[in-house]
Design an enzyme around this catalytic site. Structure first.
Site, mmCIF file in Angstrom:
data_model
loop_
_atom_site.group_PDB
_atom_site.id
_atom_site.type_symbol
_atom_site.label_atom_id
_atom_site.label_comp_id
_atom_site.label_asym_id
_atom_site.label_seq_id
_atom_site.Cartn_x
_atom_site.Cartn_y
_atom_site.Cartn_z
ATOM 1 N N GLY A 1 0.815 -1.212 0.000
ATOM 2 C CA GLY A 1 0.000 0.000 0.000
ATOM 3 C C GLY A 1 0.845 1.256 0.000
ATOM 4 N N LYS B 1 -8.423 -4.742 6.469
ATOM 5 C CA LYS B 1 -7.328 -4.621 5.523
ATOM 6 C C LYS B 1 -7.755 -5.222 4.182
ATOM 7 C CE LYS B 1 -3.167 -5.476 6.490
ATOM 8 N NZ LYS B 1 -2.886 -4.331 5.557
ATOM 9 N N GLU C 1 -0.913 -10.623 3.474
ATOM 10 C CA GLU C 1 -0.671 -9.746 4.634
ATOM 11 C C GLU C 1 -1.043 -10.455 5.933
ATOM 12 O OE1 GLU C 1 -1.309 -5.427 2.448
ATOM 13 O OE2 GLU C 1 -3.024 -6.416 3.339
HETATM 14 C C1 5RP Z 1 -3.519 -3.650 1.115
HETATM 15 C C2 5RP Z 1 -3.848 -3.143 2.471
HETATM 16 C C3 5RP Z 1 -3.314 -1.804 2.839
HETATM 17 O O1 5RP Z 1 -2.561 -1.910 3.995
HETATM 18 C C4 5RP Z 1 -4.469 -0.878 3.060
HETATM 19 O O2 5RP Z 1 -5.295 -0.872 1.894
HETATM 20 C C5 5RP Z 1 -3.990 0.535 3.372
HETATM 21 O O3 5RP Z 1 -3.416 1.084 2.227
HETATM 22 P P1 5RP Z 1 -2.708 2.506 2.226
HETATM 23 O O4 5RP Z 1 -1.445 2.371 3.000
HETATM 24 O O5 5RP Z 1 -2.483 2.783 0.760
HETATM 25 O O6 5RP Z 1 -3.648 3.510 2.844
HETATM 26 O O7 5RP Z 1 -4.501 -3.757 3.274
HETATM 27 O O8 5RP Z 1 -4.133 -4.883 0.874
#
Ligand code: 5RP
Length: 237
Positions: A47, A111, A120
């Protein structure tokens, strides 16, 4: 609520420019980078917040071994000179660091906005300590939908039809994951996180869902305009 983030695979580090939320993500990531110690194995999430973490780790130049939860993270980390290894023969991680879409008061996380939640979650539970870094807009009184899902391709429509009993389930207009799974989101206003997590865990068609229980997380680093605050959720042995 709209899905929190566009797929991080399509979102290069720093893509948000100088906006306040992005500055907070950068501050949280800088604080998280300080937690990496020499000689440790560290899981890297996916992300835009992780996009800020990687240069902070590279700048510290701590000798550590990393595993990545997505091709985007792996490529970016390697380009910055981090020692990224495949997560096949490593039995346990010392630390995992990741972002989140929602952090609730009771410690539950959502998430998977970027569709990487299966890897993750594997990395989070394999780590002695799981650290989450977020901007303050990710805080919420309770978790809400959409809950990201990865579904087995085999029987995908039948799985989605079963899950439609729980709420509005929508297949994402996204390519399959690196593990061949179909991405979807479960939209529901009112949810009981332990109950929903158990229901999703019990469905053989679900690879993984984006609900992360409090017991998985050690520490949340929350960046605000006033600085980075630590919220200890639980301490894993
Ligand atoms: C990816 C995730 C990310 O951690 C979540 O979407 C947060 O993203 P960002 O750091 O761009 O705000 O779970 O699968």
């Amino acid at each position: 609520m709209t899905p929190a983030n566009p797929p991080p695979d399509r979102q290069p580090p720093g893509a948000h420019g100088g906006d306040p939320v992005d500055r907070q993500k950068q501050a949280a990531a800088a604080a998280a980078a300080e937690l990496v110690e020499p000689g440790t194995t560290v899981g890297l999430g996916t992300g835009s917040t992780v996009g800020h973490l990687l240069p902070a780790l590279a700048a510290r130049a701590v000798p550590a071994v990393y595993v990545a939860t997505s091709p985007a993270t792996e490529t970016a980390a390697r380009q910055l000179g981090l020692d990224v290894r495949p997560f096949t023969d490593i039995a346990a991680l010392d630390l995992a660091i990741d972002g989140a879409d929602q952090v609730a008061d009771d410690g539950w996380l959502v998430k998977g906005g970027g569709g990487a939640h299966t890897r993750e979650k594997i990395v989070a539970v394999s780590a002695r300590q799981f650290v989450v870094m977020v901007s303050s807009d990710k805080l919420t009184d309770r978790v809400r939908g959409p809950v990201p899902l990865e579904i087995f391709t085999f029987g995908a429509e039948a799985t989605l039809a079963r899950l439609a009993e729980l709420g509005d389930v929508r297949r994402r207009p996204a390519p399959v994951t690196p593990d061949g799974g179909v991405l979807a989101d479960l939209w529901l206003d009112d949810l009981d996180p332990p109950q929903l997590a158990a229901r999703l865990d019990a469905d053989p068609g679900v690879v993984a869902h984006g609900l992360f229980p409090p017991a998985m997380t050690w520490l949340v680093l929350i960046a605000t305009e006033g600085g980075v605050r630590r919220r200890e959720v639980t301490r894993r042995p």
